[in-house]
Design a protein around this motif. Structure first.
Motif, mmCIF file in Angstrom:
data_model
loop_
_atom_site.group_PDB
_atom_site.id
_atom_site.type_symbol
_atom_site.label_atom_id
_atom_site.label_comp_id
_atom_site.label_asym_id
_atom_site.label_seq_id
_atom_site.Cartn_x
_atom_site.Cartn_y
_atom_site.Cartn_z
ATOM 1 N N LEU A 1 10.944 -14.001 -1.279
ATOM 2 C CA LEU A 1 10.027 -13.328 -2.191
ATOM 3 C C LEU A 1 9.102 -12.424 -1.387
ATOM 4 C CD1 LEU A 1 8.710 -13.094 -5.067
ATOM 5 C CD2 LEU A 1 7.187 -14.964 -4.347
ATOM 6 N N ARG A 2 9.064 -11.134 -1.744
ATOM 7 C CA ARG A 2 8.106 -10.227 -1.113
ATOM 8 C C ARG A 2 6.893 -10.057 -2.039
ATOM 9 N NH1 ARG A 2 7.818 -4.470 -0.208
ATOM 10 N NH2 ARG A 2 5.767 -4.970 -1.021
ATOM 11 N N GLY A 3 5.775 -9.663 -1.452
ATOM 12 C CA GLY A 3 4.580 -9.415 -2.249
ATOM 13 C C GLY A 3 3.416 -9.224 -1.300
ATOM 14 N N PHE B 1 -2.415 -8.116 1.322
ATOM 15 C CA PHE B 1 -3.248 -7.150 2.050
ATOM 16 C C PHE B 1 -2.487 -5.831 1.975
ATOM 17 C CE2 PHE B 1 -4.580 -11.198 3.610
ATOM 18 C CZ PHE B 1 -5.915 -11.058 3.955
ATOM 19 N N LYS B 2 -3.018 -4.856 1.274
ATOM 20 C CA LYS B 2 -2.260 -3.639 0.970
ATOM 21 C C LYS B 2 -2.762 -2.413 1.731
ATOM 22 C CE LYS B 2 0.671 -3.203 -1.231
ATOM 23 N NZ LYS B 2 2.084 -3.422 -0.814
ATOM 24 N N PRO B 3 -1.872 -1.712 2.414
ATOM 25 C CA PRO B 3 -2.262 -0.460 3.073
ATOM 26 C C PRO B 3 -2.169 0.683 2.062
ATOM 27 C CG PRO B 3 0.019 -0.994 3.585
ATOM 28 C CD PRO B 3 -0.445 -2.005 2.584
ATOM 29 N N MET C 1 6.247 -12.312 8.605
ATOM 30 C CA MET C 1 5.078 -11.434 8.682
ATOM 31 C C MET C 1 5.570 -9.990 8.636
ATOM 32 S SD MET C 1 2.734 -13.843 9.488
ATOM 33 C CE MET C 1 1.356 -13.197 10.422
ATOM 34 N N GLN C 2 5.188 -9.265 7.604
ATOM 35 C CA GLN C 2 5.636 -7.870 7.474
ATOM 36 C C GLN C 2 4.636 -6.930 8.154
ATOM 37 O OE1 GLN C 2 6.820 -6.631 3.511
ATOM 38 N NE2 GLN C 2 5.925 -4.610 3.803
ATOM 39 N N VAL C 3 5.189 -6.039 8.988
ATOM 40 C CA VAL C 3 4.378 -4.946 9.532
ATOM 41 C C VAL C 3 4.803 -3.695 8.775
ATOM 42 C CG1 VAL C 3 3.815 -3.560 11.569
ATOM 43 C CG2 VAL C 3 4.236 -6.022 11.808
ATOM 44 N N GLY C 4 3.879 -3.084 8.069
ATOM 45 C CA GLY C 4 4.203 -1.923 7.250
ATOM 46 C C GLY C 4 4.391 -0.674 8.088
ATOM 47 N N ALA C 5 4.972 0.339 7.432
ATOM 48 C CA ALA C 5 5.276 1.586 8.123
ATOM 49 C C ALA C 5 4.036 2.159 8.822
ATOM 50 C CB ALA C 5 5.815 2.588 7.112
ATOM 51 N N ARG C 6 2.895 2.067 8.150
ATOM 52 C CA ARG C 6 1.675 2.668 8.702
ATOM 53 C C ARG C 6 1.171 1.943 9.929
ATOM 54 N NH1 ARG C 6 2.720 2.904 3.897
ATOM 55 N NH2 ARG C 6 2.476 4.776 2.649
ATOM 56 N N ASN C 7 1.630 0.739 10.154
ATOM 57 C CA ASN C 7 1.169 -0.046 11.306
ATOM 58 C C ASN C 7 2.245 -0.246 12.371
ATOM 59 O OD1 ASN C 7 -1.618 -0.835 11.225
ATOM 60 N ND2 ASN C 7 -1.149 -1.875 9.307
ATOM 61 N N LEU D 1 9.594 -5.698 10.769
ATOM 62 C CA LEU D 1 8.954 -4.481 11.285
ATOM 63 C C LEU D 1 9.544 -3.264 10.589
ATOM 64 C CD1 LEU D 1 7.084 -3.187 13.476
ATOM 65 C CD2 LEU D 1 9.078 -3.201 14.996
ATOM 66 N N LYS D 2 8.709 -2.577 9.804
ATOM 67 C CA LYS D 2 9.198 -1.408 9.060
ATOM 68 C C LYS D 2 9.041 -0.143 9.903
ATOM 69 C CE LYS D 2 9.060 -1.736 4.504
ATOM 70 N NZ LYS D 2 8.535 -1.700 3.115
ATOM 71 N N ARG D 3 9.994 0.747 9.747
ATOM 72 C CA ARG D 3 9.966 1.997 10.510
ATOM 73 C C ARG D 3 8.785 2.858 10.072
ATOM 74 N NH1 ARG D 3 15.064 6.177 10.887
ATOM 75 N NH2 ARG D 3 14.051 7.774 12.166
ATOM 76 N N GLU E 1 14.684 -0.101 7.825
ATOM 77 C CA GLU E 1 14.700 1.332 7.510
ATOM 78 C C GLU E 1 14.134 1.487 6.099
ATOM 79 O OE1 GLU E 1 15.353 4.313 8.861
ATOM 80 O OE2 GLU E 1 15.085 5.221 6.882
ATOM 81 N N ARG E 2 13.095 2.326 5.953
ATOM 82 C CA ARG E 2 12.444 2.492 4.653
ATOM 83 C C ARG E 2 12.207 3.957 4.343
ATOM 84 N NH1 ARG E 2 8.267 5.381 4.798
ATOM 85 N NH2 ARG E 2 6.850 4.147 3.526
ATOM 86 N N GLY E 3 12.969 4.798 5.023
ATOM 87 C CA GLY E 3 12.812 6.230 4.786
ATOM 88 C C GLY E 3 11.740 6.814 5.676
ATOM 89 N N SER F 1 13.628 0.842 -2.095
ATOM 90 C CA SER F 1 12.539 1.165 -3.022
ATOM 91 C C SER F 1 11.606 2.217 -2.418
ATOM 92 C CB SER F 1 11.756 -0.105 -3.374
ATOM 93 O OG SER F 1 12.645 -1.127 -3.760
ATOM 94 N N HIS F 2 11.056 1.934 -1.222
ATOM 95 C CA HIS F 2 10.172 2.912 -0.583
ATOM 96 C C HIS F 2 10.965 4.122 -0.084
ATOM 97 C CE1 HIS F 2 7.644 -0.661 -0.690
ATOM 98 N NE2 HIS F 2 6.646 0.188 -0.795
ATOM 99 N N ALA F 3 12.243 3.917 0.205
ATOM 100 C CA ALA F 3 13.066 5.031 0.699
ATOM 101 C C ALA F 3 13.262 6.099 -0.377
ATOM 102 C CB ALA F 3 14.418 4.517 1.179
#
Ligand code: PEP
Ligand code: MN
Length: 349
Positions: free
Chosen positions: A126-128, A131-133, A182-188, A207-209, A237-239, A272-274
Motif C-alpha cells: 500500500l502506498r500513501g 509527508f508530502k512534497p 521508505m520512499q524518497v521522492g523525485a524532488r529529494n 528511490l525515485k528518479r 522510473e517516474r518520468g 501515474s506520475h510518468a
C-alpha cells in the motif's frame, strides 16, 4: 581504469603515477611496451578523485574509466539480482509486485477503503504519502504522524506492506517506525543528507528518479544509500521533465532495461506520475511488465475526483481491479521469463 602514459615516459614518471594511484587505495598493474606504458588500476576507492588527479599529471596521455563510479550498485559488483524481502513478499525475485494506493493519506475512511480495494485486486503493498512534497506551500502538506498511524492500521487490516515518503533526514527514525519501505521522492533524489541517513536505516528504500536526473545520477544516489550501509534499494522510473506537455512527465521507458543492464537492484515503474493521466496508466503499466520492470507503483483512490492531490492520474478501485486483470497474462509471461533467467535463484557477490 586504464592509464595510458605518454610516449617514452621515464621510470620516474611511471612510478610517480603509480604512487598517486596507490594513494587512493587502488592496486596497479602495468604493461610495458617498447615505447609506451599502460597502467591498469584495480580495486575499490574514490574513482572520480583518482581519475581527476591522474588526468592532471603531465606525463599521462589518457585515462579511460572502465568500472562504473557507482561500485556497490553496479552489475560489476554483483552478478545476480538483489532480492528484497518485505513483509512476506519479495521484490527483485520471481514475482511481479504491484504497489498501489492514494497519493496522500487523507482520512481513515479513505485509506482503509483504498487498502481493502487494492489488496482485494492483488496489490502487495500500500502506498500513501503522509509527508508530502508539494510545489505550492499553500497545498495540502500531508497528515504527518497521524497519517502514518492510519497506514499502520491499514497494514493491520489488510496485511499489505506500507510504502511512504520521507522528505528529511530528521524524519527517518519516525517514519521507519511505521513504514516497511521508505520512499524518497523525485524532488529529494539528491538530498544527500537524507540518502546518508537512509544508509543507516534498516528499512528498504524506494528511490525515485529525480525530475531532471540522468540514469547515472539515479545510480549515484542509490550508491550513497548502499555505501552508507543499506543494501536494500529499489529504483523507480517516474518520468523526467522534457519539452513535452501532453503528459505530466516523459516516461523514459528505456531506462528500465538500461538499469537492468547496469545494476543488480530491482527497478519499478510509476505509470501515474510518468503520465499524469489516468487514461494512460493501463498502457504504460503493460509496457512496464513487458519491458522487465520488477513491479509498479500505481496511484489509486476510492474517489479520485475528491482527492487532495493527484486525482487526475489516480485510478478508482474498479479501474484498478480491471488493470490487474488485464495485467495478469503479461505477469504470467513475465514470471516464465524470470524463471528461465540464468542465475535467477542466486545473487553472486
Ligand atoms: C508521489 O509518489 O506521490 C510523488 C510525490 O512522486 P514523485 O516524487 O515521483 O513526484
Ligand atoms: Mn502523487
Amino acid at each position: 581504469m586504464i592509464i595510458s602514459m605518454k610516449l617514452h615516459s621515464t621510470r620516474e614518471q611511471i612510478d610517480e603515477v603509480r604512487k598517486q594511484v596507490e594513494q587512493f587505495g587502488y592496486k596497479v598493474h602495468s604493461i610495458e611496451g617498447e615505447e609506451r606504458v599502460v597502467i591498469g588500476v584495480v580495486g575499490i576507492g574514490d574513482v572520480t578523485a583518482c581519475l581527476e588527479s591522474v588526468e592532471a599529471m603531465p606525463q599521462v596521455e589518457k585515462v579511460v574509466p572502465i568500472s562504473a563510479p557507482y561500485k556497490f550498485v553496479s552489475k560489476e559488483f554483483r552478478k545476480g539480482r538483489t532480492r528484497i524481502k518485505i513483509n512476506g513478499t519479495e521484490i527483485g525475485g520471481d514475482e511481479f509486485i504491484v504497489m498501489a494506493g492514494p497519493c496522500s493519506v487523507e482520512s481513515e475512511k479513505q485509506i482503509m477503503q483504498a487498502a481493502e480495494g487494492v489488496a482485494a485486486a492483488g496489490a502487495k503493498m500500500l502506498r500513501g504519502g503522509a509527508f508530502k512534497p508539494r510545489t505550492s506551500p499553500y497545498d495540502f502538506q500531508g497528515m504527518e504522524e497521524e497519517g502514518l498511524k492510519l497506514l499502520k492500521k491499514a497494514r493491520e487490516l489488510t496485511g499489505l506492506a506500507i510504502v511512504t515518503e520521507v522528505m528529511s533526514d530528521r524524519d527517518v527514525d519516525l517514519i521507519a517506525q511505521y513504514a516497511d519501505v521508505m520512499q524518497v521522492g523525485a524532488r529529494n533524489m539528491q538530498n544527500f543528507m537524507l540518502l546518508k541517513a537512509l544508509g543507516k536505516c534498516r528499512r528498504p528504500v524506494l528511490l525515485k528518479r529525480g525530475l531532471s536526473s540522468t540514469v547515472k545520477e539515479l545510480l549515484m544516489s542509490a550508491e550513497y544509500i548502499v555505501a552508507h550501509g543499506n543494501p536494500d534499494v529499489i529504483l523507480c522510473e517516474r518520468g523526467i521533465r522534457t519539452f513535452e506537455t501532453v503528459t505530466r512527465n516523459t516516461c523514459d521507458i528505456a531506462a528500465i532495461p538500461a538499469l537492468n543492464e547496469l545494476t543488480h537492484l530491482p527497478v519499478i515503474l510509476d505509470p501515474s506520475h510518468a503520465t499524469g493521466k489516468r487514461s494512460l496508466v493501463p498502457a504504460l503499466s503493460r509496457a512496464g511488465v513487458a519491458i522487465g520492470a520488477d513491479g509498479l507503483i500505481v496511484e489509486v483512490h476510492p474517489a479520485p475526483e475528491k482527492a487532495v492531490s493527484d486525482g487526475a492520474q489516480s485510478l478508482d478501485i474498479p479501474q484498478f481491479r480491471k488493470l490487474m486483470q488485464e495485467l495478469r497474462p503479461y505477469m504470467d509471461l513475465w514470471q516464465l521469463a524470470r524463471k528461465s533467467e540464468v542465475g535467477s535463484t542466486a545473487a553472486v557477490a
